[in-house]
Scaffold this motif. Structure first.
Motif, mmCIF file in Angstrom:
data_model
loop_
_atom_site.group_PDB
_atom_site.id
_atom_site.type_symbol
_atom_site.label_atom_id
_atom_site.label_comp_id
_atom_site.label_asym_id
_atom_site.label_seq_id
_atom_site.Cartn_x
_atom_site.Cartn_y
_atom_site.Cartn_z
ATOM 1 N N THR A 69 0.827 -1.202 0.000
ATOM 2 C CA THR A 69 0.000 0.000 0.000
ATOM 3 C C THR A 69 0.860 1.250 0.000
ATOM 4 O OG1 THR A 69 -1.670 -1.210 1.256
ATOM 5 C CG2 THR A 69 -1.889 1.182 1.168
ATOM 6 N N VAL A 70 1.893 1.262 0.805
ATOM 7 C CA VAL A 70 2.778 2.424 0.865
ATOM 8 C C VAL A 70 3.526 2.584 -0.452
ATOM 9 C CG1 VAL A 70 4.757 3.438 2.040
ATOM 10 C CG2 VAL A 70 2.970 2.349 3.359
ATOM 11 N N ARG A 71 3.878 1.475 -1.100
ATOM 12 C CA ARG A 71 4.540 1.552 -2.401
ATOM 13 C C ARG A 71 3.639 2.263 -3.412
ATOM 14 N NH1 ARG A 71 8.740 -0.981 -4.531
ATOM 15 N NH2 ARG A 71 8.800 -2.519 -2.874
ATOM 16 N N SER A 72 2.349 1.945 -3.412
ATOM 17 C CA SER A 72 1.442 2.628 -4.354
ATOM 18 C C SER A 72 1.294 4.103 -3.993
ATOM 19 C CB SER A 72 0.086 1.929 -4.402
ATOM 20 O OG SER A 72 -0.594 2.088 -3.191
ATOM 21 N N ILE A 73 1.279 4.426 -2.695
ATOM 22 C CA ILE A 73 1.199 5.829 -2.278
ATOM 23 C C ILE A 73 2.453 6.584 -2.721
ATOM 24 C CG2 ILE A 73 1.221 7.364 -0.270
ATOM 25 C CD1 ILE A 73 -0.598 5.318 1.140
ATOM 26 N N LEU A 74 3.624 5.993 -2.477
ATOM 27 C CA LEU A 74 4.881 6.632 -2.877
ATOM 28 C C LEU A 74 4.965 6.780 -4.391
ATOM 29 C CD1 LEU A 74 7.448 4.901 -0.482
ATOM 30 C CD2 LEU A 74 6.405 7.155 -0.249
ATOM 31 N N SER A 75 4.453 5.804 -5.106
ATOM 32 C CA SER A 75 4.450 5.888 -6.563
ATOM 33 C C SER A 75 3.544 7.017 -7.038
ATOM 34 C CB SER A 75 3.982 4.554 -7.151
ATOM 35 O OG SER A 75 3.922 4.629 -8.541
ATOM 36 N N ASN A 76 2.365 7.130 -6.431
ATOM 37 C CA ASN A 76 1.427 8.199 -6.811
ATOM 38 C C ASN A 76 1.978 9.572 -6.490
ATOM 39 O OD1 ASN A 76 -0.492 6.499 -7.886
ATOM 40 N ND2 ASN A 76 -1.642 6.338 -5.989
ATOM 41 N N GLU A 77 2.763 9.676 -5.427
ATOM 42 C CA GLU A 77 3.334 10.961 -5.041
ATOM 43 C C GLU A 77 4.623 11.282 -5.792
ATOM 44 O OE1 GLU A 77 1.929 13.294 -2.833
ATOM 45 O OE2 GLU A 77 0.232 11.937 -3.133
ATOM 46 N N GLY A 78 5.198 10.303 -6.501
ATOM 47 C CA GLY A 78 6.369 10.544 -7.318
ATOM 48 C C GLY A 78 7.690 10.244 -6.654
ATOM 49 N N ARG A 101 13.540 18.349 -14.818
ATOM 50 C CA ARG A 101 12.585 18.707 -15.870
ATOM 51 C C ARG A 101 11.597 17.567 -16.110
ATOM 52 N NH1 ARG A 101 11.349 17.604 -20.598
ATOM 53 N NH2 ARG A 101 13.108 16.247 -21.023
ATOM 54 N N ARG A 102 12.098 16.348 -16.162
ATOM 55 C CA ARG A 102 11.223 15.184 -16.370
ATOM 56 C C ARG A 102 10.252 15.014 -15.194
ATOM 57 N NH1 ARG A 102 15.027 10.336 -18.822
ATOM 58 N NH2 ARG A 102 15.679 11.473 -20.698
ATOM 59 N N PHE A 103 10.773 15.212 -13.988
ATOM 60 C CA PHE A 103 9.914 15.070 -12.815
ATOM 61 C C PHE A 103 8.822 16.136 -12.807
ATOM 62 C CE2 PHE A 103 8.818 15.867 -8.337
ATOM 63 C CZ PHE A 103 8.329 14.605 -8.018
ATOM 64 N N GLU A 104 9.187 17.377 -13.114
ATOM 65 C CA GLU A 104 8.195 18.463 -13.139
ATOM 66 C C GLU A 104 7.146 18.225 -14.220
ATOM 67 O OE1 GLU A 104 7.772 20.775 -10.884
ATOM 68 O OE2 GLU A 104 9.529 20.053 -9.807
ATOM 69 N N ALA A 105 7.553 17.693 -15.382
ATOM 70 C CA ALA A 105 6.591 17.378 -16.447
ATOM 71 C C ALA A 105 5.613 16.304 -15.976
ATOM 72 C CB ALA A 105 7.329 16.919 -17.704
ATOM 73 N N TRP A 106 6.133 15.266 -15.307
ATOM 74 C CA TRP A 106 5.270 14.215 -14.785
ATOM 75 C C TRP A 106 4.307 14.768 -13.734
ATOM 76 C CZ3 TRP A 106 4.759 12.520 -9.757
ATOM 77 C CH2 TRP A 106 3.942 11.400 -9.576
ATOM 78 N N LYS A 107 4.847 15.618 -12.862
ATOM 79 C CA LYS A 107 4.036 16.180 -11.779
ATOM 80 C C LYS A 107 2.909 17.046 -12.329
ATOM 81 C CE LYS A 107 4.741 18.242 -7.256
ATOM 82 N NZ LYS A 107 5.718 18.822 -6.350
ATOM 83 N N SER A 108 3.190 17.857 -13.358
ATOM 84 C CA SER A 108 2.146 18.717 -13.927
ATOM 85 C C SER A 108 1.061 17.879 -14.593
ATOM 86 C CB SER A 108 2.744 19.724 -14.910
ATOM 87 O OG SER A 108 3.304 19.053 -16.020
ATOM 88 N N LYS A 110 0.240 14.841 -13.718
ATOM 89 C CA LYS A 110 -0.471 14.192 -12.614
ATOM 90 C C LYS A 110 -1.477 15.147 -11.975
ATOM 91 C CE LYS A 110 -0.722 11.033 -9.271
ATOM 92 N NZ LYS A 110 -1.381 9.776 -9.496
ATOM 93 N N ILE A 111 -1.054 16.378 -11.733
ATOM 94 C CA ILE A 111 -1.944 17.374 -11.133
ATOM 95 C C ILE A 111 -3.106 17.675 -12.067
ATOM 96 C CG2 ILE A 111 -2.090 19.808 -10.443
ATOM 97 C CD1 ILE A 111 0.734 19.476 -9.266
ATOM 98 N N ALA A 112 -2.833 17.771 -13.369
ATOM 99 C CA ALA A 112 -3.895 18.042 -14.343
ATOM 100 C C ALA A 112 -4.914 16.908 -14.366
ATOM 101 C CB ALA A 112 -3.301 18.249 -15.724
ATOM 102 N N ASP A 115 -7.012 17.063 -11.143
ATOM 103 C CA ASP A 115 -7.962 18.175 -11.217
ATOM 104 C C ASP A 115 -9.118 17.845 -12.150
ATOM 105 O OD1 ASP A 115 -6.482 19.622 -9.430
ATOM 106 O OD2 ASP A 115 -5.493 20.880 -10.957
ATOM 107 N N LYS A 116 -8.830 17.154 -13.251
ATOM 108 C CA LYS A 116 -9.879 16.770 -14.200
ATOM 109 C C LYS A 116 -10.858 15.808 -13.541
ATOM 110 C CE LYS A 116 -10.614 14.958 -18.807
ATOM 111 N NZ LYS A 116 -11.004 13.558 -18.857
ATOM 112 N N VAL A 117 -10.324 14.834 -12.801
ATOM 113 C CA VAL A 117 -11.187 13.872 -12.115
ATOM 114 C C VAL A 117 -12.054 14.577 -11.075
ATOM 115 C CG1 VAL A 117 -11.160 11.924 -10.499
ATOM 116 C CG2 VAL A 117 -9.704 11.885 -12.521
ATOM 117 N N LYS A 118 -11.453 15.509 -10.319
ATOM 118 C CA LYS A 118 -12.229 16.257 -9.323
ATOM 119 C C LYS A 118 -13.318 17.089 -9.988
ATOM 120 C CE LYS A 118 -8.762 16.765 -5.669
ATOM 121 N NZ LYS A 118 -7.930 17.719 -4.921
ATOM 122 N N ALA A 119 -12.999 17.728 -11.118
ATOM 123 C CA ALA A 119 -13.989 18.533 -11.834
ATOM 124 C C ALA A 119 -15.121 17.652 -12.363
ATOM 125 C CB ALA A 119 -13.325 19.288 -12.977
ATOM 126 N N ASP A 120 -14.780 16.469 -12.888
ATOM 127 C CA ASP A 120 -15.810 15.548 -13.372
ATOM 128 C C ASP A 120 -16.729 15.112 -12.243
ATOM 129 O OD1 ASP A 120 -14.829 15.714 -15.929
ATOM 130 O OD2 ASP A 120 -13.757 13.779 -15.870
#
Length: 180
Positions: A69-78, A101-108, A110-112, A115-120
Motif C-alpha cells: 500500500t505504501v509503495r502505491s502511495i509513494l508511486s502516486n506521489e512521485g 525537468r522530467r519530474f516536473e513534467a510528470w508532476k504537472s 499528474k496534477i492536471a 484536477d480533471k477527475v475532481k472537476a468531473d
C-alpha cells in the motif's frame, strides 16, 4: 536492522486513518517507529495524502522497504520516480537538470489529471442535484394540479348544493305563496 515504510492504524472503528511511518520490521504494526513521514486518510474523496517528500525519498534511497500500500502511495506521489531518475543521474544517462525537468513534467500531468477527475466528480454531483430538483418540481406541479382539481370538484359540489338549497327555498316560498 531491516526498516520498513508502512502504515499505522489510528482512528475509530469504520473510520481509520493511517500515519505513514518508518519502523523496524520486527516492531508491532501500531508500536514503536523511527520517524513519521506523512499520513493517509482514505475517508475523504479522493483520499488525502500528506507526505514529507524529501524524507520519504531519503528512506527509500537508504534501503527502507515499503509495504504494498505504501509503495502505491509513494508511486502516486512521485517518490519512486524521483529515485529512478536519481539512479539515471548516477549512471550518467542524463544530468540533474534533465531529471528535474522530467519530474516536473510528470508532476504537472499528474496534477492536471487529478484536477480533471475532481472537476468531473463535481459536475456529476451538480448534474445529479439538478435532476433531483427537476424531478421534485415536476412532482410538486403534478400534486398541485391534483389538489386544484379536487378543490374545483369540491367547489362545484358546494355550488350545486347551494343551488339546490336556493331552488328548494324558492319552491318553498312559492308553495307558501300559493297556499295563501
Amino acid at each position: 536492522m531491516a526498516t520498513k515504510i508502512r502504515l499505522q492504524r489510528h482512528g475509530r472503528k469504520n473510520y481509520a486513518f493511517y500515519p505513514i511511518v518508518i519502523a523496524d520490521s520486527r516492531a508491532p504494526r501500531d508500536g514503536r517507529f523511527i520517524e513519521r513521514i506523512g499520513s493517509y486518510n482514505p475517508n475523504t474523496n479522493p483520499a488525502t495524502i500528506t507526505l514529507n517528500f524529501e524524507r520519504a525519498l531519503y528512506w527509500v534511497n537508504v534501503g527502507a522497504q515499503p509495504t504494498d500500500t505504501v509503495r502505491s502511495i509513494l508511486s502516486n506521489e512521485g517518490v519512486l520516480l524521483m529515485k529512478h531518475l536519481q539512479g539515471g543521474v548516477k549512471k550518467g544517462a542524463f544530468d540533474e537538470a534533465e531529471a528535474q525537468r522530467r519530474f516536473e513534467a510528470w508532476k504537472s500531468k499528474k496534477i492536471a489529471s487529478v484536477d480533471k477527475v475532481k472537476a468531473d466528480m463535481a459536475d456529476k454531483k451538480e448534474l445529479a442535484l439538478k435532476q433531483r430538483l427537476d424531478a421534485e418540481v415536476a412532482k410538486n406541479k403534478a400534486k398541485a394540479e391534483e389538489v386544484a382539481k379536487k378543490k374545483a370538484e369540491i367547489a362545484a359540489a358546494a355550488a350545486a348544493a347551494a343551488e339546490e338549497a336556493t331552488k328548494a327555498a324558492t319552491e318553498a316560498t312559492e308553495g307558501e305563496a300559493a297556499a295563501e
